[in-house]
Scaffold this active site. Structure first.
Site, PDB file in Angstrom:
ATOM      1  N   GLY A 130       0.810  -1.215   0.000  1.00  0.00           N
ATOM      2  CA  GLY A 130       0.000   0.000   0.000  1.00  0.00           C
ATOM      3  C   GLY A 130       0.838   1.258   0.000  1.00  0.00           C
ATOM      4  O   GLY A 130       0.783   2.074  -0.919  1.00  0.00           O
ATOM      5  N   ASP A 131       1.635   1.469   1.065  1.00  0.00           N
ATOM      6  CA  ASP A 131       2.529   2.623   1.146  1.00  0.00           C
ATOM      7  C   ASP A 131       3.977   2.159   1.327  1.00  0.00           C
ATOM      8  O   ASP A 131       4.800   2.863   1.887  1.00  0.00           O
ATOM      9  CB  ASP A 131       2.116   3.537   2.308  1.00  0.00           C
ATOM     10  N   GLU A 132       4.274   0.968   0.815  1.00  0.00           N
ATOM     11  CA  GLU A 132       5.611   0.388   0.926  1.00  0.00           C
ATOM     12  C   GLU A 132       6.265   0.339  -0.452  1.00  0.00           C
ATOM     13  O   GLU A 132       5.648  -0.059  -1.443  1.00  0.00           O
ATOM     14  CB  GLU A 132       5.524  -1.025   1.509  1.00  0.00           C
TER      15      GLU A 132
END
Length: 309
Positions: free
Chosen positions: A229-231
Protein backbone atom coordinates in the site's frame (compact mmCIF):
# COMPACT_ATOMS: atom_id res chain seq x y z
CA UNK A 1 30.24 -56.33 -57.90
CA UNK A 2 27.55 -54.40 -59.74
CA UNK A 3 24.30 -53.83 -57.86
CA UNK A 4 21.17 -54.70 -59.80
CA UNK A 5 18.12 -52.53 -59.16
CA UNK A 6 14.64 -53.82 -59.68
CA UNK A 7 11.92 -51.62 -61.05
CA UNK A 8 10.41 -51.46 -57.57
CA UNK A 9 13.76 -50.32 -56.09
CA UNK A 10 14.07 -47.59 -58.68
CA UNK A 11 10.54 -46.39 -58.09
CA UNK A 12 11.02 -46.36 -54.32
CA UNK A 13 14.29 -44.43 -54.58
CA UNK A 14 12.78 -41.99 -57.05
CA UNK A 15 9.82 -41.42 -54.74
CA UNK A 16 12.19 -40.76 -51.82
CA UNK A 17 14.19 -38.29 -53.91
CA UNK A 18 11.02 -36.47 -54.94
CA UNK A 19 9.93 -36.37 -51.30
CA UNK A 20 13.22 -34.80 -50.23
CA UNK A 21 13.00 -32.22 -53.01
CA UNK A 22 9.44 -31.49 -51.96
CA UNK A 23 10.52 -31.05 -48.36
CA UNK A 24 13.35 -28.69 -49.31
CA UNK A 25 10.99 -26.69 -51.49
CA UNK A 26 8.48 -26.53 -48.65
CA UNK A 27 11.23 -25.38 -46.25
CA UNK A 28 12.31 -22.62 -48.65
CA UNK A 29 8.71 -21.44 -49.00
CA UNK A 30 8.14 -21.52 -45.23
CA UNK A 31 11.44 -19.75 -44.50
CA UNK A 32 10.39 -16.91 -46.79
CA UNK A 33 7.44 -16.19 -44.52
CA UNK A 34 9.58 -15.36 -41.47
CA UNK A 35 13.06 -13.83 -41.08
CA UNK A 36 14.98 -17.01 -40.30
CA UNK A 37 18.19 -18.67 -41.42
CA UNK A 38 20.58 -21.51 -40.70
CA UNK A 39 24.16 -21.18 -39.51
CA UNK A 40 27.17 -23.23 -38.50
CA UNK A 41 30.55 -22.54 -36.93
CA UNK A 42 33.61 -24.74 -37.34
CA UNK A 43 35.17 -24.79 -33.86
CA UNK A 44 38.71 -25.46 -35.06
CA UNK A 45 38.83 -22.34 -37.25
CA UNK A 46 35.85 -20.29 -35.97
CA UNK A 47 34.73 -20.11 -39.61
CA UNK A 48 31.09 -19.12 -39.98
CA UNK A 49 28.68 -20.44 -42.57
CA UNK A 50 25.42 -18.50 -42.94
CA UNK A 51 22.41 -18.89 -45.19
CA UNK A 52 20.93 -15.80 -46.81
CA UNK A 53 18.37 -15.51 -44.03
CA UNK A 54 21.04 -14.90 -41.39
CA UNK A 55 22.75 -12.24 -43.53
CA UNK A 56 19.39 -10.49 -43.85
CA UNK A 57 18.81 -10.60 -40.09
CA UNK A 58 22.21 -9.00 -39.41
CA UNK A 59 21.72 -6.44 -42.19
CA UNK A 60 24.77 -7.59 -44.14
CA UNK A 61 25.21 -8.28 -47.88
CA UNK A 62 24.93 -11.96 -48.70
CA UNK A 63 28.44 -12.10 -50.19
CA UNK A 64 30.15 -10.50 -47.17
CA UNK A 65 32.94 -12.43 -45.48
CA UNK A 66 31.98 -12.30 -41.80
CA UNK A 67 34.49 -13.16 -39.09
CA UNK A 68 33.02 -14.50 -35.86
CA UNK A 69 34.50 -11.68 -33.78
CA UNK A 70 32.90 -9.12 -36.12
CA UNK A 71 29.52 -10.79 -35.63
CA UNK A 72 30.00 -10.98 -31.85
CA UNK A 73 30.68 -7.25 -31.65
CA UNK A 74 27.19 -6.61 -33.01
CA UNK A 75 25.64 -8.13 -29.87
CA UNK A 76 24.83 -6.00 -26.84
CA UNK A 77 27.22 -6.48 -23.95
CA UNK A 78 24.70 -8.42 -21.86
CA UNK A 79 23.69 -10.66 -24.77
CA UNK A 80 27.32 -11.19 -25.77
CA UNK A 81 28.31 -12.33 -22.28
CA UNK A 82 25.34 -14.70 -22.07
CA UNK A 83 26.01 -16.10 -25.55
CA UNK A 84 29.65 -16.80 -24.81
CA UNK A 85 28.76 -18.53 -21.54
CA UNK A 86 26.09 -20.75 -23.11
CA UNK A 87 28.32 -21.47 -26.11
CA UNK A 88 31.20 -22.61 -23.91
CA UNK A 89 28.89 -24.90 -21.94
CA UNK A 90 27.44 -26.39 -25.13
CA UNK A 91 30.91 -27.09 -26.52
CA UNK A 92 32.13 -28.63 -23.28
CA UNK A 93 29.07 -30.82 -22.73
CA UNK A 94 28.19 -31.42 -26.40
CA UNK A 95 24.59 -30.28 -26.06
CA UNK A 96 22.47 -27.45 -27.38
CA UNK A 97 21.04 -24.18 -26.13
CA UNK A 98 18.44 -21.54 -26.93
CA UNK A 99 19.07 -17.85 -26.44
CA UNK A 100 17.26 -14.58 -27.11
CA UNK A 101 19.78 -11.82 -27.80
CA UNK A 102 19.83 -8.21 -28.94
CA UNK A 103 22.05 -6.98 -31.77
CA UNK A 104 22.86 -3.60 -33.31
CA UNK A 105 23.08 -3.83 -37.10
CA UNK A 106 25.43 -1.69 -39.22
CA UNK A 107 22.43 0.41 -40.32
CA UNK A 108 21.77 1.32 -36.68
CA UNK A 109 18.68 -0.88 -36.30
CA UNK A 110 18.36 -2.73 -33.01
CA UNK A 111 16.97 -6.23 -33.44
CA UNK A 112 16.15 -9.19 -31.20
CA UNK A 113 17.05 -12.66 -32.43
CA UNK A 114 16.40 -16.17 -31.15
CA UNK A 115 19.38 -18.49 -31.51
CA UNK A 116 19.01 -22.26 -31.35
CA UNK A 117 22.21 -24.26 -31.36
CA UNK A 118 23.47 -27.82 -31.14
CA UNK A 119 26.98 -29.27 -30.95
CA UNK A 120 28.21 -32.08 -33.15
CA UNK A 121 31.50 -33.96 -33.03
CA UNK A 122 33.22 -37.23 -32.52
CA UNK A 123 35.36 -39.08 -29.98
CA UNK A 124 33.81 -37.09 -27.14
CA UNK A 125 34.83 -33.74 -28.64
CA UNK A 126 32.68 -30.99 -30.16
CA UNK A 127 33.75 -30.04 -33.67
CA UNK A 128 30.93 -27.87 -34.98
CA UNK A 129 28.08 -25.75 -33.68
CA UNK A 130 25.04 -25.34 -35.89
CA UNK A 131 21.44 -24.22 -35.68
CA UNK A 132 18.94 -21.53 -36.62
CA UNK A 133 18.64 -17.79 -36.09
CA UNK A 134 15.29 -16.03 -36.21
CA UNK A 135 14.39 -12.34 -36.00
CA UNK A 136 11.87 -12.00 -33.14
CA UNK A 137 11.94 -8.21 -32.79
CA UNK A 138 8.20 -7.73 -33.38
CA UNK A 139 7.29 -10.57 -31.02
CA UNK A 140 9.68 -9.21 -28.40
CA UNK A 141 8.18 -5.72 -28.64
CA UNK A 142 4.66 -7.09 -28.18
CA UNK A 143 5.80 -9.22 -25.24
CA UNK A 144 7.67 -6.31 -23.61
CA UNK A 145 4.56 -4.13 -23.95
CA UNK A 146 2.32 -6.76 -22.36
CA UNK A 147 4.86 -7.40 -19.63
CA UNK A 148 5.26 -3.68 -18.90
CA UNK A 149 1.50 -3.32 -18.61
CA UNK A 150 1.28 -6.34 -16.30
CA UNK A 151 4.17 -5.16 -14.11
CA UNK A 152 3.20 -1.49 -13.83
CA UNK A 153 1.40 -0.08 -10.81
CA UNK A 154 -1.61 1.67 -12.39
CA UNK A 155 -1.75 4.42 -9.75
CA UNK A 156 1.88 5.57 -9.53
CA UNK A 157 3.25 4.42 -12.89
CA UNK A 158 6.27 2.68 -11.35
CA UNK A 159 6.74 -1.07 -11.11
CA UNK A 160 4.34 -3.11 -9.01
CA UNK A 161 5.17 -6.05 -6.72
CA UNK A 162 5.65 -8.56 -9.56
CA UNK A 163 9.20 -7.65 -10.70
CA UNK A 164 10.31 -7.26 -7.08
CA UNK A 165 8.93 -10.71 -6.30
CA UNK A 166 10.91 -12.05 -9.24
CA UNK A 167 14.02 -10.61 -7.57
CA UNK A 168 13.14 -12.41 -4.33
CA UNK A 169 12.13 -15.70 -6.01
CA UNK A 170 13.80 -15.95 -9.45
CA UNK A 171 12.33 -18.59 -11.77
CA UNK A 172 14.17 -21.95 -11.80
CA UNK A 173 17.20 -22.09 -14.11
CA UNK A 174 16.90 -18.36 -14.80
CA UNK A 175 19.89 -16.61 -13.19
CA UNK A 176 19.58 -12.95 -12.28
CA UNK A 177 21.10 -10.73 -14.96
CA UNK A 178 21.26 -7.54 -12.85
CA UNK A 179 23.86 -7.43 -10.09
CA UNK A 180 22.53 -5.85 -6.90
CA UNK A 181 24.55 -3.62 -4.59
CA UNK A 182 21.87 -2.15 -2.32
CA UNK A 183 18.27 -2.85 -1.41
CA UNK A 184 16.27 -0.02 0.17
CA UNK A 185 12.83 -0.57 1.67
CA UNK A 186 10.76 2.56 2.33
CA UNK A 187 7.53 3.19 4.20
CA UNK A 188 5.57 6.45 4.36
CA UNK A 189 5.14 7.57 7.97
CA UNK A 190 1.62 7.92 9.39
CA UNK A 191 0.05 7.15 6.03
CA UNK A 192 -3.15 5.90 7.66
CA UNK A 193 -3.56 9.31 9.31
CA UNK A 194 -3.46 11.01 5.89
CA UNK A 195 -6.04 8.59 4.55
CA UNK A 196 -8.33 8.96 7.57
CA UNK A 197 -8.17 12.76 7.68
CA UNK A 198 -8.24 13.73 3.98
CA UNK A 199 -9.63 10.63 2.29
CA UNK A 200 -8.52 8.14 -0.35
CA UNK A 201 -8.09 10.70 -3.12
CA UNK A 202 -5.63 12.69 -1.01
CA UNK A 203 -3.66 9.59 -0.01
CA UNK A 204 -3.53 8.52 -3.67
CA UNK A 205 -2.10 11.93 -4.58
CA UNK A 206 0.56 11.45 -1.89
CA UNK A 207 1.48 8.04 -3.29
CA UNK A 208 1.78 9.43 -6.81
CA UNK A 209 3.98 12.29 -5.59
CA UNK A 210 6.17 9.99 -3.51
CA UNK A 211 6.67 7.57 -6.41
CA UNK A 212 7.69 10.43 -8.69
CA UNK A 213 10.20 11.68 -6.14
CA UNK A 214 11.62 8.17 -5.83
CA UNK A 215 12.00 7.91 -9.58
CA UNK A 216 13.77 11.27 -9.81
CA UNK A 217 16.09 10.53 -6.90
CA UNK A 218 17.13 7.01 -7.90
CA UNK A 219 17.50 7.45 -11.64
CA UNK A 220 20.24 4.80 -11.77
CA UNK A 221 18.20 2.12 -9.98
CA UNK A 222 17.61 -1.31 -11.48
CA UNK A 223 14.11 -1.19 -10.01
CA UNK A 224 11.81 1.27 -8.23
CA UNK A 225 8.73 -0.64 -7.11
CA UNK A 226 5.58 -0.18 -5.08
CA UNK A 227 5.43 -3.47 -3.18
CA UNK A 228 2.48 -2.72 -0.89
CA UNK A 229 0.00 0.00 0.00
CA UNK A 230 2.53 2.62 1.15
CA UNK A 231 5.61 0.39 0.93
CA UNK A 232 8.26 0.82 -1.73
CA UNK A 233 11.52 -0.88 -2.71
CA UNK A 234 14.59 0.33 -4.61
CA UNK A 235 17.28 -1.95 -6.07
CA UNK A 236 20.58 -0.23 -6.80
CA UNK A 237 23.54 -1.60 -8.78
CA UNK A 238 26.96 -2.21 -7.18
CA UNK A 239 28.26 0.95 -8.90
CA UNK A 240 26.29 2.99 -6.33
CA UNK A 241 28.30 2.95 -3.11
CA UNK A 242 26.79 2.75 0.37
CA UNK A 243 27.68 6.39 0.93
CA UNK A 244 26.03 7.42 -2.32
CA UNK A 245 22.90 5.39 -1.54
CA UNK A 246 22.52 7.12 1.82
CA UNK A 247 23.15 10.51 0.24
CA UNK A 248 20.37 9.83 -2.27
CA UNK A 249 17.99 9.04 0.59
CA UNK A 250 18.86 12.36 2.24
CA UNK A 251 18.14 14.06 -1.08
CA UNK A 252 14.76 12.29 -1.22
CA UNK A 253 13.96 13.44 2.32
CA UNK A 254 14.72 17.03 1.33
CA UNK A 255 12.45 16.74 -1.70
CA UNK A 256 9.61 15.49 0.48
CA UNK A 257 9.85 18.61 2.70
CA UNK A 258 8.14 20.48 -0.13
CA UNK A 259 4.47 19.72 0.60
CA UNK A 260 1.83 19.01 -1.99
CA UNK A 261 -1.35 21.05 -1.90
CA UNK A 262 -4.65 19.27 -1.38
CA UNK A 263 -7.80 21.43 -1.36
CA UNK A 264 -5.75 24.28 0.06
CA UNK A 265 -4.10 22.14 2.75
CA UNK A 266 -0.36 21.35 2.59
CA UNK A 267 0.38 17.63 2.85
CA UNK A 268 3.94 16.90 3.92
CA UNK A 269 5.33 13.38 3.80
CA UNK A 270 8.09 11.82 5.83
CA UNK A 271 9.52 8.39 5.22
CA UNK A 272 11.34 5.64 7.08
CA UNK A 273 13.90 3.50 5.28
CA UNK A 274 15.92 0.35 5.80
CA UNK A 275 19.13 -0.49 3.94
CA UNK A 276 20.74 -3.81 3.08
CA UNK A 277 24.08 -3.96 1.27
CA UNK A 278 25.22 -6.94 -0.78
CA UNK A 279 28.74 -8.28 -0.49
CA UNK A 280 31.21 -7.23 -3.15
CA UNK A 281 31.67 -10.69 -4.68
CA UNK A 282 28.81 -10.41 -7.23
CA UNK A 283 26.70 -12.88 -5.27
CA UNK A 284 23.85 -12.26 -2.86
CA UNK A 285 20.98 -13.96 -1.10
CA UNK A 286 17.89 -11.97 -2.09
CA UNK A 287 15.78 -13.17 0.82
CA UNK A 288 18.56 -12.35 3.30
CA UNK A 289 18.89 -8.86 1.82
CA UNK A 290 15.15 -8.39 2.19
CA UNK A 291 15.13 -9.60 5.80
CA UNK A 292 18.04 -7.27 6.67
CA UNK A 293 16.43 -4.24 5.05
CA UNK A 294 13.05 -5.06 6.59
CA UNK A 295 14.58 -5.30 10.08
CA UNK A 296 16.38 -1.97 9.54
CA UNK A 297 13.10 -0.39 8.40
CA UNK A 298 11.30 -1.70 11.48
CA UNK A 299 13.99 -0.23 13.75
CA UNK A 300 13.85 3.14 11.96
CA UNK A 301 10.07 3.38 12.42
CA UNK A 302 10.34 2.28 16.04
CA UNK A 303 12.89 5.03 16.77
CA UNK A 304 10.55 7.66 15.27
CA UNK A 305 7.65 6.43 17.40
CA UNK A 306 9.82 6.48 20.54
CA UNK A 307 10.90 10.07 19.88
CA UNK A 308 7.29 11.18 19.53
CA UNK A 309 6.20 9.38 22.70
Amino acid sequence: MNQLYSRQDYQAESALFDKRLGFLDLYDQAASLVPIGAWSCDLASDRLNWTDGVYDIFGLPNDAAVERQDAIRMFSEESRDLLERKRAQAIERRHGFTLEASILRPDGAERWIRITAAARGSHGRSEILFGMKQDITDDRMRWDLLRAQAECDPLTGIANRTPFQRFLDPPPREPATDLIGTLILLDIDDFKRINDRWGHAASDACLVNFAEQLRRTFVDAHLVSRIGGDEFAVLLPPSVSQRQAKAKLLSLTARLLRPIQWNGDPLTLTVSAGFAFASGDDSYDAQMLFNTADEALYCAKKRKISRRA
